[in-house]
Design a protein around this motif. Structure first.
Motif, short mmCIF file in Angstrom:
data_model
loop_
_atom_site.label_atom_id
_atom_site.label_comp_id
_atom_site.label_asym_id
_atom_site.label_seq_id
_atom_site.Cartn_x
_atom_site.Cartn_y
_atom_site.Cartn_z
N VAL A 35 0.84 -1.21 0.00
CA VAL A 35 0.00 0.00 0.00
C VAL A 35 0.87 1.25 0.00
O VAL A 35 0.62 2.21 -0.74
CB VAL A 35 -0.94 -0.01 1.22
N ARG A 36 1.94 1.23 0.82
CA ARG A 36 2.81 2.40 0.88
C ARG A 36 3.47 2.67 -0.46
O ARG A 36 3.55 3.81 -0.93
CB ARG A 36 3.86 2.21 1.96
N ASP A 37 3.95 1.61 -1.13
CA ASP A 37 4.58 1.79 -2.43
C ASP A 37 3.61 2.33 -3.46
O ASP A 37 3.96 3.19 -4.29
CB ASP A 37 5.17 0.46 -2.90
N ALA A 38 2.36 1.83 -3.40
CA ALA A 38 1.37 2.31 -4.36
C ALA A 38 1.07 3.79 -4.14
O ALA A 38 0.92 4.57 -5.10
CB ALA A 38 0.08 1.49 -4.24
N LEU A 39 0.96 4.21 -2.88
CA LEU A 39 0.70 5.62 -2.58
C LEU A 39 1.87 6.51 -2.99
O LEU A 39 1.71 7.57 -3.60
CB LEU A 39 0.40 5.79 -1.09
N TYR A 40 3.11 6.07 -2.64
CA TYR A 40 4.27 6.88 -2.96
C TYR A 40 4.48 7.03 -4.46
O TYR A 40 4.94 8.07 -4.94
CB TYR A 40 5.51 6.28 -2.31
N SER A 41 4.15 5.94 -5.19
CA SER A 41 4.33 6.01 -6.65
C SER A 41 3.41 7.04 -7.28
O SER A 41 3.66 7.50 -8.40
CB SER A 41 4.09 4.63 -7.27
N ASP A 45 3.01 11.06 -0.70
CA ASP A 45 3.94 10.77 0.37
C ASP A 45 3.51 11.35 1.71
O ASP A 45 4.18 11.16 2.72
CB ASP A 45 5.33 11.28 0.01
N TRP A 46 2.40 12.11 1.71
CA TRP A 46 1.86 12.60 2.97
C TRP A 46 1.18 11.50 3.78
O TRP A 46 0.95 11.63 4.98
CB TRP A 46 0.85 13.72 2.72
N ALA A 47 0.83 10.37 3.10
CA ALA A 47 0.06 9.30 3.75
C ALA A 47 0.98 8.39 4.55
O ALA A 47 2.07 8.02 4.10
CB ALA A 47 -0.71 8.52 2.71
N GLU A 48 0.54 8.02 5.72
CA GLU A 48 1.23 7.06 6.58
C GLU A 48 0.42 5.77 6.63
O GLU A 48 -0.82 5.82 6.76
CB GLU A 48 1.41 7.62 8.00
N VAL A 49 1.11 4.59 6.51
CA VAL A 49 0.44 3.30 6.45
C VAL A 49 0.83 2.46 7.66
O VAL A 49 2.02 2.35 8.00
CB VAL A 49 0.79 2.55 5.15
N GLY A 50 -0.14 1.90 8.32
CA GLY A 50 0.09 0.99 9.43
C GLY A 50 -0.81 -0.23 9.31
O GLY A 50 -1.82 -0.20 8.59
N THR A 51 -0.45 -1.33 9.98
CA THR A 51 -1.26 -2.56 9.92
C THR A 51 -1.46 -3.11 11.31
O THR A 51 -0.66 -2.88 12.23
CB THR A 51 -0.57 -3.62 9.05
N ASN A 52 -2.53 -3.86 11.46
CA ASN A 52 -2.82 -4.60 12.68
C ASN A 52 -3.57 -5.86 12.25
O ASN A 52 -4.78 -5.81 12.00
CB ASN A 52 -3.66 -3.79 13.65
#
Length: 634
Positions: A35-41, A45-52
């Protein structure tokens, strides 16, 4: 054996748990990185990704709502959308700038149209009613749009002044915005144009910029007259007419070459006898300049060139011959070189009419008969105040032909002046004096040229005096308010007991107030009724309003223009003295005349009627105001 078997199962459980933990961690890491790679591409880059576990959390501050929605959509293409938990926020933006409130008011013979954008809190029905009152019920088409934003402080004063202007302008376009009013209109005459411009400029609020473009139709000039004189005082126009602005510029330029100094007033109008008028005037002025002194008068297509007595005959012949040959067709030249005066001739008869600055008229000199003297007296009494005319003219015999006509013409010319004199002789009519009308000299020149003919001799010296101009000398609204206060400074007038009928004493003071208001022209004033605290509050409020309206009715009976006056009743709500004493109650029973001045008010109250309500009553010249008191208790 049993322990060995249990140990095997326990070991297997531990290994399974470890394997499951590694698997979950691998899924979490994989989802987070994907998800982070898809957003950064995509530049997010303002988005922060976390998982649980299987849940994917998006956090961070999005620049706007569209970017936030796009980030959620991208995450939903990488993992199942049901696994995405939105914890993002949107960056706070600057509040939107309020729109530009503006109204175009269009008025013609069919009615009035309102077009534009106004604050949502504006009471549009109140605005339409106010316009209807100002325009004597002209139909109003409301094409306005509204926006829910606060109005600037200068919005309402500008709108109020625009409505006031609309009442005087049946053919107009008025543009209103905060602090600015632009008026484009056409009126019937130059005098009306000047009056309206003066009135609107005087009444404009201090914080409102006023732009005026008021035009009047070109006057019909008949006869089409121009007269230039060159004598010991230099060159001057007694009358100047032109058919176009370009022709006016050419004529004035020719006069300047001939010695004219200062500003020249040349009326642009209709009725020119030939499109070559300017050329004929230029040639005639140039001829007069070559002679050095005398006068040239153009009356329609007739040109009268009068040289100064004693002019060289050869020069006169040369100048007249050249002018006669150069003039355009249609124009006819009549040139005269008077002979030198013969001192042996008997004394020439004369008639003199004088007008003093105080308005006194004296007619003296010679008339042809007693009947002619009565006719001249009647004409003077008709043109001036009858009791101001004094006649000492005597009947004489053997007066020149046309003498009576010249006498009456002199009186007509004097009527154009505020003060001055007219001298009638067999050879000429001389007019000297002052006037508060800029066009007075031109009007006299046209009158004499029309009645005497283009070749007649007359001499004009009429000066414009601004202090005599009735428009420029109108008192200011503040002066009017102060004068009304002075009338009522120490006098009390009353109403009949228990009614709104003005008594006899009050009628005398209202006569004086009416005279002041007539001099002041159209000004905006509130006629406010007040009572003491005795009696019921509702009855006091009603009585105060009835008395204010009664005063307006009395002023109308005295032919006062009351379109700018508003009656209000305040009852006992605004005392100016102690109601516990008889003197105080008498003081509180009053009617106040106060100027209405538009003032800024809170933005959320933007109705046109509330403009008047929020005006500080009595913001004018004194704390006591202008009071009409009642000797009877309310």
């Amino acid at each position: 054996m049993i322990f060995a078997t249990a140990g095997a199962f326990a070991g297997a459980a531990v290994l399974s748990a470890l394997a499951a933990g590694y698997a979950v961690t691998a899924v979490e890491d994989g989802s987070r990185h994907a998800v982070r790679d898809a957003l950064y591409s995509r530049g997010m880059d303002w988005a922060e990704v976390g998982t649980n576990g299987l849940q994917v959390f998006l956090a961070g501050t999005a620049p706007d709502e569209a970017a936030r929605f796009a980030a959620l959509s991208v995450a939903g293409t990488v993992v199942d959308v049901t696994r995405v938990i939105d914890q993002t926020v949107v960056e706070e933006t600057e509040p939107l700038a309020p729109p530009q409130f503006a109204i175009e008011i269009l008025r013609n013979e069919r009615g009035i149209s309102l077009i534009g954008l106004v604050p949502a809190t504006l009471d549009r029905q109140a605005l339409i009613e106010e316009i209807a009152r100002a325009t004597d019920g002209a139909p109003v088409a409301d094409l306005l749009e509204a926006a829910d934003y606060p109005a600037p402080e200068t919005w309402r004063p500008a709108l109020h002044h625009a409505v006031r202007a609309l009442g005087d302008l049946p053919r107009s376009k008025i543009s209103v915005s905060a602090g600015h009013v632009a008026v484009t209109a056409m009126v019937d005459s130059a005098g009306e144009k000047r009056r309206i411009e003066t009135d609107l400029a005087r009444g404009s609020p201090e914080d409102v910029r006023l732009a005026l473009d008021i035009s009047a139709p070109r006057p019909v000039i008949t006869p089409f007259t121009l007269r230039l004189v060159i004598d010991g005082r230099g060159a001057r126009f007694d009358a100047c007419s032109a058919d176009t602005e370009q022709a006016r510029d050419r004529i004035v330029h020719a006069a300047v070459k001939a010695g004219l100094e200062g500003r020249a007033d040349c009326v642009v109008g209709m009725g020119v006898p030939s499109p070559k008028w300017a050329r004929a005037v230029e040639l005639s002025i140039d001829a007069l300049a070559r002679l050095g002194a005398g006068s040239v008068t153009l009356t329609d297509a007739d040109i009268a060139l009068l040289a100064e007595p004693g002019t060289d005959q050869a020069l006169f012949d040369d100048v007249v011959g050249a002018l006669d040959g150069a003039l355009p067709e249609v124009f006819a030249l009549d040139a005269t070189l008077p002979p030198p005066p013969d001192e042996s001739d008997p004394e020439a008869p004369e008639f003199i009419a004088t007008l003093s600055p105080e308005g006194q008229v004296l007619l003296r000199g010679r008339v042809s008969s007693a009947r002619m003297r009565d006719t001249a007296t009647s004409l003077a009494q008709a043109r001036f105040a009858g009791d101001a005319v004094h006649v000492t003219a005597r009947v004489a015999e053997e007066l020149p032909a046309g003498w009576s006509m010249r006498v009456l013409l002199g009186i007509e010319a004097l009527a154009h002046l505020d003060s001055g004199a007219v001298r009638v002789t067999p050879d000429t009519i001389g007019v000297r004096g002052k006037s508060g009308r800029k066009e007075a000299g031109t009007a006299i020149a046209q009158l004499l040229a029309d009645r005497l003919g283009s070749g007649a001799r007359y001499d004009l010296d009429v000066s414009y005096v601004e202090q005599l101009d009735p428009v420029s000398q109108l008192p200011t609204p503040e002066e009017c308010e102060a004068r009304i206060a002075a009338v009522q400074d120490e006098r009390k007038i009353g109403f009949e007991p228990g009614s709104a009928r003005v008594d006899g004493t009050g009628a005398v003071i209202l006569d004086e107030i009416a005279a002041i208001l007539k001099e002041c022209g159209e000004i905006r004033m509130e006629v406010a009724g007040h009572t003491d605290s005795q009696g019921r509050e509702e009855m006091n409020a009603r009585l105060s309003l009835e008395r204010a309206r009664a005063v307006l009715d009395e002023l109308r009976l005295r032919r006062v223009l009351t379109s700018g006056l508003e009656a209000e009743g305040y009852g006992e709500s605004r005392p100016i003295a102690d109601n516990d004493t008889a003197e105080g109650r008498e003081t509180n029973r009053r009617i106040e005349f106060r100027l209405i001045r538009p003032e800024a008010a809170p933005a959320e109250q933007t109705t046109l009627e509330s403009t008047a309500d929020t005006v500080e009553k009595g913001a004018g010249t004194g704390a006591q105001g202008q009071d009409i008191t009642d000797d009877e208790q309310d």
